[in-house]
Write an enzyme that holds these catalytic residues in place. Structure first.
Site, short mmCIF file in Angstrom:
data_model
loop_
_atom_site.label_atom_id
_atom_site.label_comp_id
_atom_site.label_asym_id
_atom_site.label_seq_id
_atom_site.Cartn_x
_atom_site.Cartn_y
_atom_site.Cartn_z
N CYS A 2 0.84 -1.20 0.00
CA CYS A 2 0.00 0.00 0.00
C CYS A 2 0.88 1.25 0.00
O CYS A 2 2.05 1.21 0.30
CB CYS A 2 -0.87 0.01 1.25
SG CYS A 2 -1.90 -1.44 1.40
N ARG A 27 3.70 1.47 -7.12
CA ARG A 27 3.73 0.33 -6.18
C ARG A 27 2.62 -0.67 -6.44
O ARG A 27 2.59 -1.75 -5.84
CB ARG A 27 3.62 0.84 -4.73
CG ARG A 27 4.75 1.73 -4.28
CD ARG A 27 4.37 2.55 -3.06
NE ARG A 27 4.23 1.76 -1.86
CZ ARG A 27 5.20 1.60 -0.96
NH1 ARG A 27 6.37 2.16 -1.17
NH2 ARG A 27 5.02 0.88 0.13
N TRP A 80 -3.21 -1.97 -1.66
CA TRP A 80 -2.87 -3.25 -2.29
C TRP A 80 -3.54 -4.29 -1.39
O TRP A 80 -3.01 -4.61 -0.32
CB TRP A 80 -1.35 -3.40 -2.33
CG TRP A 80 -0.85 -4.73 -2.74
CD1 TRP A 80 -0.59 -5.80 -1.92
CD2 TRP A 80 -0.51 -5.19 -4.05
NE1 TRP A 80 -0.13 -6.86 -2.63
CE2 TRP A 80 -0.06 -6.52 -3.95
CE3 TRP A 80 -0.53 -4.60 -5.30
CZ2 TRP A 80 0.34 -7.26 -5.05
CZ3 TRP A 80 -0.12 -5.36 -6.40
CH2 TRP A 80 0.30 -6.65 -6.28
N ASN A 106 -0.05 0.61 6.01
CA ASN A 106 0.63 -0.30 5.07
C ASN A 106 1.21 -1.42 5.92
O ASN A 106 1.93 -1.17 6.87
CB ASN A 106 1.76 0.42 4.33
CG ASN A 106 2.49 -0.52 3.39
OD1 ASN A 106 1.91 -1.47 2.86
ND2 ASN A 106 3.78 -0.29 3.18
N GLY A 107 0.83 -2.67 5.58
CA GLY A 107 1.37 -3.80 6.33
C GLY A 107 0.28 -4.83 6.59
O GLY A 107 -0.77 -4.83 5.93
N GLU A 492 15.19 -22.66 -13.57
CA GLU A 492 14.83 -21.27 -13.25
C GLU A 492 16.03 -20.35 -13.47
O GLU A 492 15.90 -19.24 -14.01
CB GLU A 492 14.32 -21.19 -11.82
CG GLU A 492 14.19 -19.79 -11.23
CD GLU A 492 13.23 -18.87 -11.95
OE1 GLU A 492 12.48 -19.34 -12.83
OE2 GLU A 492 13.24 -17.66 -11.67
N LYS A 496 16.11 -17.17 -16.05
CA LYS A 496 16.48 -15.81 -15.65
C LYS A 496 17.50 -15.22 -16.62
O LYS A 496 17.39 -14.10 -17.07
CB LYS A 496 17.08 -15.80 -14.24
CG LYS A 496 16.17 -15.74 -13.06
CD LYS A 496 15.18 -14.65 -12.99
CE LYS A 496 13.89 -14.88 -13.64
NZ LYS A 496 12.92 -15.81 -13.42
N GLU A 499 16.00 -14.66 -20.29
CA GLU A 499 14.95 -13.66 -20.52
C GLU A 499 15.45 -12.23 -20.34
O GLU A 499 14.81 -11.30 -20.82
CB GLU A 499 13.73 -13.92 -19.65
CG GLU A 499 13.92 -13.75 -18.17
CD GLU A 499 12.60 -13.95 -17.41
OE1 GLU A 499 11.53 -13.60 -17.92
OE2 GLU A 499 12.67 -14.48 -16.30
N HIS A 515 23.33 -38.38 -21.35
CA HIS A 515 22.34 -38.82 -22.35
C HIS A 515 22.27 -37.84 -23.51
O HIS A 515 21.25 -37.74 -24.18
CB HIS A 515 20.98 -38.99 -21.68
CG HIS A 515 21.00 -40.00 -20.58
ND1 HIS A 515 20.97 -41.37 -20.79
CD2 HIS A 515 21.14 -39.84 -19.24
CE1 HIS A 515 21.05 -42.01 -19.64
NE2 HIS A 515 21.16 -41.11 -18.67
N LYS A 614 4.92 -8.56 -18.42
CA LYS A 614 4.94 -9.04 -17.04
C LYS A 614 3.86 -10.09 -16.80
O LYS A 614 4.05 -11.05 -16.08
CB LYS A 614 4.74 -7.87 -16.05
CG LYS A 614 4.77 -8.29 -14.58
CD LYS A 614 6.09 -8.92 -14.23
CE LYS A 614 6.09 -9.52 -12.83
NZ LYS A 614 7.29 -10.36 -12.57
C1 AGP Z 1 9.53 -15.34 -15.36
O1 AGP Z 1 10.59 -14.52 -14.96
C2 AGP Z 1 8.57 -14.63 -16.27
N1 AGP Z 1 8.21 -13.36 -15.78
C3 AGP Z 1 7.40 -15.51 -16.66
O2 AGP Z 1 7.87 -16.78 -16.97
C4 AGP Z 1 6.32 -15.66 -15.56
O3 AGP Z 1 6.84 -16.40 -14.48
C5 AGP Z 1 5.14 -16.42 -16.17
O4 AGP Z 1 4.62 -15.65 -17.24
C6 AGP Z 1 4.02 -16.70 -15.17
O5 AGP Z 1 3.48 -15.49 -14.70
P1 AGP Z 1 2.44 -15.55 -13.47
O6 AGP Z 1 3.21 -16.04 -12.29
O7 AGP Z 1 1.95 -14.15 -13.30
O8 AGP Z 1 1.34 -16.51 -13.84
#
Ligand code: AGP
Length: 619
Positions: A2, A27, A80, A106-107, A492, A496, A499, A515, A614
């Site tokens: 928030c 935010r 939020w 906020n919290g 993962e 990172k 991307e 393999h 995002k």
């Molecule tokens: C990962 O760094 C990406 N931002 C992307 O893979 C993301 O995790 C994926 O699109 C899932 O998003 P969500 O958690 O909002 O469902």
């Protein structure tokens, strides 16, 4: 998270507050509200006017235009949502029964349910579902306890003695029109000093337009502000000498908390993110997890015989980590699918299956479709979601919110570690419903509680990881390998790097090297090997030896205290010891920092990498 802004001074408060809350829009929020103590009312009791709106701050602004709010004291808030849906009633500010005390928060108040029950039993009337509102009624009781009138700050101090949780507060009382009280405990709060005016705010973005003279409150501190001056005290009313500092930040850098990118800020927020994800959810003495969001399906969960997890991207990889925990500690067969595949398969559901969806945004199209597929077949569903009130949060039968605030960087960091922590809470919750012993449960609780400080230890070594990224900055191909809990961590880590730096990176189960993939290894193909001291450590050492025999450079992630890899790997990054099930949370931090610095060296837009959004709300 928030956003809070409070103002007391000689100007009209409303415009200052509106400017301030606009500076906090980055935010993330779902509603907003403002309360102004109206001045200029002759010989009448002073009145507080409160205006709220769901949605954008502009909706609040439009409502304000039709009101002639006039006053020099006020508070404003962007919410939020954590407790209670996205409604005007739940938007802050909130007030006590008499409309005297008004506050924004906020919290998270951990013990709000117990406090609310007490207050209701004493006749208090609530107008919202929020945890925040209990604070106004607690303060109300303290202002006139046993007919002893107390001033606002005294009442606040006494009321907060019973409150557990995190809070940043701005509080006013219409009976003390020359006073604004600010309180900080685990949620950032600062004072902006403008000659004889004061602005209270969650972060500097709200005040920089008017001043760069800032006092950051510390946990357990309170500021009492009036046009005549300010005082900072602790909760025992001892006055503290707090000198302002001069901020030389731009508005943009203030929103990033002084970090160059949101992604780096969010990597460093992970200790607090984990604290907020587990806050109020551990019962260490009983070795159990308390997941209020699953209360409605608690008994059905006791009978669950299979778990299907569907998610995308990083959320999917968190689910892959959770698969190990749920099987090892809850003894429940678990399968994890890419949501984009799940929705087109012909999944076979049993009558006692659970569909678990994981999503930071709660709006990912493929994950929504996977959930829909399961619901149409009558399968019990639950979600692990960050955005309160998002579609996934509303469509599942129950769920667990992540409480990590908005994740703005496109590359998911704190969302991943939070999701893995919550999956381990779920494994603990389900395991203790089944055969898990008290001792094992207590051990897991203890290790979960240690996580934030262990992450802090790794973050203290961020410069070493930056140096390693610099050393490898000219390579264009990377392998990430791990086993068991850290096989998904390897995937993962590769995601990172891919991307945000746009170089080729491939995550693999280390046991798969022979393999096929090992054919690619040579001196131009470094490998990041996740090799904590766990049940598969020896196997990882063998894999590292195989790679070194083929001249492949190796960066090892190892458990501190184990120096064996110093002579084998080219570089070693150490992480503190923890339970094997929790090592992905620690091991992923160096991988996030490596990817971040590598991408910065490539000159990429780390927060907004090319071709990515995002939240992928389309197929
Ligand atoms: C990962 O760094 C990406 N931002 C992307 O893979 C993301 O995790 C994926 O699109 C899932 O998003 P969500 O958690 O909002 O469902």
């Amino acid at each position: 998270m928030c956003g809070i802004v409070g103002y007391i001074g000689k100007q009209e408060a409303a415009p200052v507050l509106l400017d301030g809350i606009k500076g906090l829009e980055y935010r993330g929020y779902d509603s907003a509200g403002m309360a102004i103590l109206e001045s200029g009312i002759k010989n009448e009791e002073l009145r507080v006017r409160c205006i709220k709106a769901v949605g954008r701050v502009s909706n609040l602004e439009n409502k304000l235009r039709s009101q002639d709010l006039s006053g020099n004291l006020g508070i404003v808030h962007s919410r939020w949502a954590t407790h209670g849906g996205v409604t005007e009633e739940n938007a802050h500010p909130h007030s006590d029964c008499g409309g005297n005390i008004w506050l924004v928060h906020n919290g998270i108040i951990e013990n709000f349910k117990e406090l609310k029950e007490e207050l209701l039993s004493r006749g208090h009337k609530f107008s919202s579902e929020t945890d925040t509102e209990v604070l106004t009624h607690m303060i109300e009781e303290m202002t006139n306890e046993k007919s002893e009138m107390r001033n606002l700050e005294e009442a606040v101090r006494l009321a907060l003695r019973r409150v557990k949780g995190a809070y940043g507060l701005a509080i006013m009382d219409r009976r003390e029109p020359e006073k604004l009280v600010a309180v900080r405990n685990s949620s950032p709060l600062l004072l902006g000093l403008v000659d004889d005016e004061y602005i209270v705010a969650s972060d500097a973005s709200a005040v920089l337009k008017r001043t760069k003279k800032i006092i950051y409150l510390n946990d357990g501190e309170m500021a009492i502000l009036s046009p005549d001056g300010h005082k900072v005290t602790n909760f025992d009313n001892q006055t503290l000498a707090r000198e302002p500092e001069e901020l030389d930040w731009s508005l943009e850098s203030a929103q990033k908390g002084g970090y160059p990118h949101f992604m780096l800020k969010e990597i460093f927020e992970q200790p607090e993110a984990i604290e907020n994800s587990i806050r109020g959810r551990l019962l260490p003495d009983q070795g159990r997890a308390k997941l209020g969001g699953l209360a409605d399906i608690k008994n059905k969960l006791r009978d669950v015989e299979r778990i299907h997890i569907a998610a995308c991207g990083t959320a999917y990889l968190a689910g892959r980590v959770g698969e190990y925990s749920l099987e090892e500690y809850a003894g429940i067969p678990t399968e994890v699918d890419l949501a984009s595949e799940f929705r087109y398969r012909k999944p076979v559901f049993g009558k006692k299956d659970l569909m678990l969806v994981i999503s930071q945004s709660g709006e990912t199209a493929d994950t929504l479709a996977a959930l829909k597929e399961a619901k149409e077949k009558g399968v019990l569903s639950a979600g692990i979601v960050n955005v309160v009130g998002s579609t996934l949060a509303r469509e599942t039968d129950a769920g667990v919110y992540q409480h990590i605030g908005p994740e703005i960087g496109v590359a998911s960091t704190k969302a991943f570690t939070s999701q893995v922590a919550i999956l381990n809470l779920l494994a603990l919750f389900l395991g203790r419903q089944r055969g898990m012993s008290l001792v094992t449960g207590q051990r897991i609780c203890e290790e979960l509680q240690n996580l934030p400080d262990l992450i802090r230890l790794i973050l203290e070594r961020a410069e070493n990881i930056k140096a390693i990224a610099e050393k490898y900055q000219d390579y264009n191909n990377f392998f990430y390998i791990g086993r068991k809990y850290n096989m998904p961590t390897a995937l993962e880590g590769a995601l990172k790097l891919k991307e945000i730096s746009y170089v080729h990176a491939e995550g693999y189960g280390a046991g798969e090297l022979k393999h096929g993939p090992i054919a690619m290894i040579d001196e131009n193909f470094p490998t990041i090997a996740i090799a904590p001291s766990d049940s598969v450590y020896e196997k990882m050492v063998s894999n590292i030896q195989e790679i070194k025999a083929r001249k492949g450079p190796v960066i090892a992630i190892a458990t501190e205290g184990n120096g064996d890899l110093e002579t084998l790997a080219d570089d070693v990054i150490y992480i503190p010891k923890t339970l094997e099930m929790l090592t992905p949370i620690l091991a992923t931090i160096p991988l996030q920092l490596f990817a971040y610095h590598f991408a910065v060296l490539r000159g990429n837009d780390v927060d907004k990498p090319r071709n990515l959004a995002k939240s992928v709300t389309v197929e």
